[in-house]
Design a protein around this motif. Structure first.
Motif, PDB file in Angstrom:
ATOM      1  N   LEU A 162       0.847  -1.208   0.000  1.00  0.00           N
ATOM      2  CA  LEU A 162       0.000   0.000   0.000  1.00  0.00           C
ATOM      3  C   LEU A 162       0.878   1.252   0.000  1.00  0.00           C
ATOM      4  O   LEU A 162       1.838   1.350   0.766  1.00  0.00           O
ATOM      5  N   HIS A 163       0.524   2.188  -0.846  1.00  0.00           N
ATOM      6  CA  HIS A 163       1.298   3.430  -0.940  1.00  0.00           C
ATOM      7  C   HIS A 163       0.388   4.543  -1.419  1.00  0.00           C
ATOM      8  O   HIS A 163      -0.712   4.288  -1.919  1.00  0.00           O
ATOM      9  N   GLN A 164       0.848   5.760  -1.276  1.00  0.00           N
ATOM     10  CA  GLN A 164       0.171   6.919  -1.860  1.00  0.00           C
ATOM     11  C   GLN A 164       1.036   7.437  -2.998  1.00  0.00           C
ATOM     12  O   GLN A 164       2.260   7.364  -2.930  1.00  0.00           O
ATOM     13  N   ASP A 165       0.405   7.974  -4.032  1.00  0.00           N
ATOM     14  CA  ASP A 165       1.159   8.550  -5.142  1.00  0.00           C
ATOM     15  C   ASP A 165       1.502  10.008  -4.856  1.00  0.00           C
ATOM     16  O   ASP A 165       1.016  10.601  -3.900  1.00  0.00           O
ATOM     17  N   ASP A 166       2.299  10.528  -5.732  1.00  0.00           N
ATOM     18  CA  ASP A 166       2.841  11.872  -5.548  1.00  0.00           C
ATOM     19  C   ASP A 166       2.430  12.742  -6.742  1.00  0.00           C
ATOM     20  O   ASP A 166       3.186  13.594  -7.184  1.00  0.00           O
ATOM     21  N   TRP A 222      -4.402   5.262   0.229  1.00  0.00           N
ATOM     22  CA  TRP A 222      -3.383   4.222   0.116  1.00  0.00           C
ATOM     23  C   TRP A 222      -3.950   3.138  -0.790  1.00  0.00           C
ATOM     24  O   TRP A 222      -5.127   2.767  -0.652  1.00  0.00           O
ATOM     25  N   HIS A 223      -3.143   2.631  -1.686  1.00  0.00           N
ATOM     26  CA  HIS A 223      -3.698   1.706  -2.672  1.00  0.00           C
ATOM     27  C   HIS A 223      -2.665   0.678  -3.148  1.00  0.00           C
ATOM     28  O   HIS A 223      -1.459   0.964  -3.155  1.00  0.00           O
ATOM     29  N   ALA A 224      -3.155  -0.476  -3.533  1.00  0.00           N
ATOM     30  CA  ALA A 224      -2.356  -1.537  -4.162  1.00  0.00           C
ATOM     31  C   ALA A 224      -3.350  -2.608  -4.608  1.00  0.00           C
ATOM     32  O   ALA A 224      -4.528  -2.552  -4.265  1.00  0.00           O
TER      33      ALA A 224
HETATM   34 FE   FE2 Z   1       0.145   4.149  -7.050  1.00  0.00          FE
END
Ligand code: FE2
Length: 257
Positions: A116-120, A178-180
């Motif tokens: 899981l991460h957030q984009d920039d 947060w997504h994956a």
């Molecule tokens: Fe992403």
């Protein structure tokens, strides 16, 4: 002043659109030129639009001069292979930044939670202009796979799990959520990811395809959810300990191009 955002995404941070119901020749993604790029999970990317029209997938802010995720330059050698995908990215008429096909190797729910991460997407995005969100258009028919979205990386109390059959299309504020993806399969998943600028064009597109900001969660057995959560906790702690031992600041988010 603030950014222009879509009202449709305000409550949950995502919308699911009507499923695309036409066949697309798999050559449109299989024949593209891919570059190795570690994102969330084992991935490669095939750009259709990049910062300068080259086959590379780095964030536009890492180029000289640095700029935000808008005005992607189409790559003729790639768009010639993928005319339908290019058309789909252009269909809303919103400004397109990065546009690429992701190839994701199989993984499980625990991997997904770790990824899981957030984009920039909105780095260097000028105030008063449209907020960059991302369109996900699933290409392969991944019946046992699902996108996972959370408000908070480690808190399972708000978790959206969205099915990924062929033609599934969602728009996500990936800087907020947060997504994956959980990809339960034997074969890679392919998905077109497009950075779109929020504004009246994108709003009209969401309306045209009946965007809804809540869909029933893909059902996953509670023991799988619990085991995945425990494994995420364990892996994040192990990673923090690793960086602490090296005396380095931990990368808080996976870099996602
Ligand atoms: Fe992403």
């Amino acid at each position: 002043m603030g950014y222009i955002k879509s009202a449709a995404l305000e409550e949950t941070g995502y919308v699911v659109l009507d499923r695309y119901n036409k066949q697309i020749d798999p050559k449109e993604w299989l024949d593209l030129e891919y570059v190795d790029w570690k994102s969330s999970g084992e991935t490669r990317f095939a750009p259709l639009a990049s910062a300068k029209g080259e086959v590379e997938v780095n964030g536009f802010w890492n180029h000289k001069p640095p700029r935000t995720d808008k005005d992607g330059v189409w790559i003729d050698s790639q768009t010639a292979i993928a005319p339908t995908l290019t058309e789909r990215a252009l269909e809303p008429g919103a400004n397109v930044g990065r546009c690429r096909v992701i190839e994701l190797m199989p993984n499980d729910y625990a991997d997904c939670l770790y990824n899981l991460h957030q984009d920039d997407n909105n780095r260097l995005n000028p105030d008063g202009t449209g907020w960059i969100v991302r369109g996900f258009f699933n290409l392969t028919d991944d019946k046992d796979s699902y996108f996972v979205l959370r408000d908070n990386r480690t808190d399972p109390s708000v978790e959206y799990r969205i099915a990924l059959p062929a033609g599934a299309q969602l728009i996500v504020d990936t800087q907020r959520l947060w997504h994956a993806a959980t990809h339960n399969s034997e074969t890679p998943r392919y998905c077109l990811i497009t950075s779109w600028e929020s504004g009246p064009e994108l709003d009209a597109y969401i309306e045209k395809y009946n965007g809804v900001n809540r869909v029933p969660n893909v059902e996953v057995p509670q023991d799988v959810l619990d085991a995945g959560q425990a494994e995420q906790t364990r892996r994040l702690a192990a990673r923090a300990a690793y960086y602490a031992a090296k005396g380095q600041a931990e990368k808080t988010a996976m870099s996602e191009a």
